[in-house]
Enzyme design. Structure first.
Site, PDB file in Angstrom:
ATOM      1  N   LYS A  69      -5.650   0.414  14.600  1.00 59.55           N
ATOM      2  CA  LYS A  69      -5.464   1.480  13.616  1.00 59.55           C
ATOM      3  C   LYS A  69      -6.205   2.746  14.030  1.00 59.55           C
ATOM      4  O   LYS A  69      -7.167   2.716  14.806  1.00 59.55           O
ATOM      5  CB  LYS A  69      -5.951   1.011  12.251  1.00 59.55           C
ATOM      6  N   ARG A 101      -3.140   5.977  10.044  1.00 61.30           N
ATOM      7  CA  ARG A 101      -3.145   5.551   8.643  1.00 61.30           C
ATOM      8  C   ARG A 101      -3.056   6.768   7.717  1.00 61.30           C
ATOM      9  O   ARG A 101      -2.890   7.901   8.157  1.00 61.30           O
ATOM     10  CB  ARG A 101      -4.405   4.733   8.361  1.00 61.30           C
ATOM     11  N   CYS A 114      -8.032 -10.935  -0.410  1.00 63.34           N
ATOM     12  CA  CYS A 114      -8.223 -10.580   0.994  1.00 63.34           C
ATOM     13  C   CYS A 114      -8.469 -11.832   1.828  1.00 63.34           C
ATOM     14  O   CYS A 114      -9.378 -12.629   1.526  1.00 63.34           O
ATOM     15  CB  CYS A 114      -9.384  -9.605   1.157  1.00 63.34           C
ATOM     16  N   LYS A 153      -7.582   6.485  12.199  1.00 59.77           N
ATOM     17  CA  LYS A 153      -7.813   7.127  10.908  1.00 59.77           C
ATOM     18  C   LYS A 153      -8.282   8.569  11.097  1.00 59.77           C
ATOM     19  O   LYS A 153      -9.129   8.845  11.951  1.00 59.77           O
ATOM     20  CB  LYS A 153      -8.863   6.348  10.112  1.00 59.77           C
ATOM     21  N   ARG A 185       0.845  -1.197   0.000  1.00 62.88           N
ATOM     22  CA  ARG A 185       0.000   0.000   0.000  1.00 62.88           C
ATOM     23  C   ARG A 185       0.878   1.244   0.000  1.00 62.88           C
ATOM     24  O   ARG A 185       1.792   1.365   0.819  1.00 62.88           O
ATOM     25  CB  ARG A 185      -0.916  -0.018   1.226  1.00 62.88           C
ATOM     26  N   CYS A 244     -15.142  -3.225  -1.937  1.00 59.36           N
ATOM     27  CA  CYS A 244     -13.810  -3.579  -1.450  1.00 59.36           C
ATOM     28  C   CYS A 244     -13.199  -4.643  -2.354  1.00 59.36           C
ATOM     29  O   CYS A 244     -13.858  -5.192  -3.240  1.00 59.36           O
ATOM     30  CB  CYS A 244     -13.878  -4.074  -0.008  1.00 59.36           C
ATOM     31  N   CYS A 247     -16.893  -8.804   3.627  1.00 63.36           N
ATOM     32  CA  CYS A 247     -16.960  -9.204   5.031  1.00 63.36           C
ATOM     33  C   CYS A 247     -17.449  -8.008   5.836  1.00 63.36           C
ATOM     34  O   CYS A 247     -17.571  -6.903   5.301  1.00 63.36           O
ATOM     35  CB  CYS A 247     -15.597  -9.698   5.528  1.00 63.36           C
ATOM     36  N   CYS A 264     -14.534  -2.072   4.807  1.00 64.48           N
ATOM     37  CA  CYS A 264     -13.502  -1.281   4.135  1.00 64.48           C
ATOM     38  C   CYS A 264     -14.070  -0.328   3.089  1.00 64.48           C
ATOM     39  O   CYS A 264     -13.465   0.699   2.810  1.00 64.48           O
ATOM     40  CB  CYS A 264     -12.462  -2.209   3.506  1.00 64.48           C
TER      41      CYS A 264
END
Length: 595
Positions: free
Chosen positions: A226, A150, A453, A228, A81, A447, A492, A496
């Site tokens: 994480k 992030r 994934c 954000k 990424r 996503c 899922c 995302c």
């Protein structure tokens, strides 16, 4: 709290991830030990730490069963990424990423919902060269993943005015201030040569007892999970500010940003089987003058660092601290860290969102062109040749570009005289402008999901196009083809693609396996009731809906919407007003209701 999650004396026992971060010596051990050992993959511990360096270990799940039958190891590969604050890049940086996609990746680039590129299909042996090349362009992969701040979001529109320049400047300053400061990244990937992709980080502005000498903001064990951050304007919430842990909503007076309403606690990931988890939208905490925005962000970050859940990673996000304490207690703790009282938020809320697509004026005599990229995937597929088309564009014009949170790309600094030849370029490479796609497709996102994934239980990116083909035809049939609404699909419940604040969220629920052993589209939970502004959550409508039943289930609701909507009412607002029961929804099982 289960018994085995409690340490002697009754205090919560840290999760395995916490012990691993300590043992890594500021993110160096394990990864440094294994990255050049000749194996096709990393150990579980090293792979967990690799995330902080901007890469996930994955495998091709389409091949899992076949390789297992043949008693072969998984088809390991890595996703890399590329961190881009505000989605900003030069032509040279784009071309470097394009070359990596073609030489070490899977011939595609993917735009994320956080304004970054992802390279898929990178082999372990190519990771060092890939990461070094990215840094040599003055981009980075550091902190694009992991328990850290992030990629920082900011309105990407390249409009030349003071407030947009100020917003981007502040986003870059915060990204630099909150970035990891350990030297491990440069030692592993760049032979110790520190290549700066952001302004140098300044000293801690809110000294606390928990500060570490190496990582004064993030700490020796970094963050619990994480974190954000997004910057936005009230009239243009294109960064979906309420879906972030920390949000800066600009307060503009006299043609300049004078301060920010600070929002906290957004996060959309959830686990349907765990009732203790749920999506949550960020709420206003305070107002802060612009010259003090860094210190309030640091205080929020440090409260999360010191009080976030480090024993249960399912509940380790900032939203659970705020939910469990209540906003007044959280605010009091932030004030304690700051040593002063916070000002109440200004009466300002998000009012609209712009996807910045189509031909637009920059304000300096030049134009920019926003191009929709379906599900963010830049690729060549038959007559659709976006990958080679963009390569030709950047080689010819050499202008900068920006990525959006809706997975699109903005081509900036275009001379108006170029417009006819750029229109010809779109035709030559089969690239659709925004005028040539449906409204529902324009506002849709998915996503990655299968096959890369590791968390996906259903298809998403590969299933979304045919779903939209069917849906846009049905909407045209009943006269709603021009209706603006957000449709977001994920493989899922982690969210995302931000499905839980969309008009329509389609969340992967259970897998489907075909006769060849390969996973199929699967079954989904349909959520209804969010809206394009991103400031309201949706709710479950129907559960375990097979992929081929998604559009039929939705069309009954659209028929009601067409007949019974109020003037100016959006689809999501209508669903929220009428309610699921009246729309034919079902009582969702308790384990799903919390999602």
């Amino acid at each position: 709290m289960t018994q085995d999650s409690t340490a002697p004396g009754g205090s919560p026992k840290p999760s395995k991830a916490e012990a691993l971060k300590v043992a890594s010596g500021y993110l160096k051990s394990f990864v440094a030990d294994e990255i050049r050992n000749g194996s096709s993959h990393l150990s579980e511990d090293a792979a967990g730490l690799l995330k902080f360096h901007g890469s996930y270990q994955q495998d091709d799940r389409d091949l899992r069963k076949q390789l297992s039958r043949e008693k072969k190891e998984k088809a390991y590969q890595f996703m890399v990424r590329v961190r881009m604050v505000g989605g900003v890049m030069t032509a040279g940086q784009y071309l470097a990423c394009d070359e990596l996609a073609r030489t070490v990746g899977n011939q595609t680039l993917r735009i994320t919902t956080r304004q970054e590129f992802q390279l898929h299909g990178v082999l372990k042996q190519d990771l060092p060269t890939t990461i070094r090349t990215i840094n040599e362009t003055l981009l980075s992969t550091l902190a694009a993943c992991g328990d850290v701040e992030r990629n920082v979001l900011c309105c990407p529109a390249p409009v030349k005015d003071a407030v947009r320049d100020q917003l981007m400047e502040d986003a870059r300053r915060w990204a630099s201030h909150a970035a990891p400061r350990s030297s491990a990244y440069w030692e592993i990937w760049l032979d110790g040569e520190k290549i700066e992709s952001l302004p140098p980080a300044g000293p801690s502005l809110v000294p606390t007892a928990g500060d570490d000498p190496v990582e004064p903001l993030l700490g020796k064990t970094y963050l619990p999970r994480k974190f954000k951050t997004a910057f936005a304007f009230p009239e243009d919430n294109c960064t979906d500010i309420h879906a972030n842990d920390l949000g800066y909503l600009a307060v503009v007076e006299g043609g300049r940003i004078v301060g920010y309403n600070v929002l906290v606690g957004g996060g959309l990931g959830t686990t349907p089987s765990a009732q203790k988890t749920f999506p949550m939208l960020a709420v206003p905490l305070c107002y802060v003058p612009r010259d003090r925005f860094l210190e309030i962000g640091e205080a929020v970050l440090k409260v999360f660092r010191d009080f976030g859940n480090r024993s249960d990673r399912k509940r380790a996000r900032l939203k659970y601290v705020i939910h469990d304490w209540g906003l007044p207690a959280f605010r009091a703790k932030v004030e304690e860290y700051l040593g002063r009282t916070l000002d109440d938020p200004k009466p300002i809320e998000v009012a609209d969102v712009d996807d910045h697509l189509g031909w637009r004026e920059q304000g300096d005599g030049k134009l920019y062109l926003g191009l929709p990229v379906e599900n963010g995937r830049i690729k060549d597929d038959g007559s659709f040749r976006l990958l080679c088309g963009l390569r030709a564009f950047f080689k010819k014009y050499g202008t900068p570009a920006r990525l959006t949170c809706q997975q699109s790309i903005l081509l900036a600094d275009l001379d108006p005289a170029w417009k006819p030849e750029i229109e010809d370029w779109l035709e030559e490479y089969g690239i659709a402008s925004v005028e040539r796609i449906s409204t529902v497709r324009r506002w849709a996102m998915a996503c990655v999901a299968l096959p890369t994934c590791g968390l996906a239980v259903t298809e998403s990116e590969r299933a979304m196009p045919s779903f939209l083909d069917e849906l846009e035809g049905e909407l045209d049939r009943i006269g709603l083809g021009d209706e603006r609404l957000t449709v977001r699909m994920t493989g899922c419940p982690n969210g995302c693609a931000r499905p839980y604040n969309a008009d329509i969220g389609l969340v992967g629920r259970s897998a489907q396996v075909g006769p060849d052993g390969r996973p199929g589209p699967g079954k989904y939970t349909i959520f209804l009731g969010g809206r394009t502004l991103g400031d309201r959550l949706n709710v479950p409508f129907k559960d375990y809906v097979p992929y081929d039943r998604l559009v039929p289930e939705l069309m009954g609701v659209f028929e009601r919407f067409k007949d019974d909507r109020r003037p100016g009412e959006s689809f999501g607002e209508f669903c929220g007003r009428v309610g699921n029961a009246a729309l034919g929804g079902e009582v969702i099982a308790e384990e799903a209701a919390e999602a």
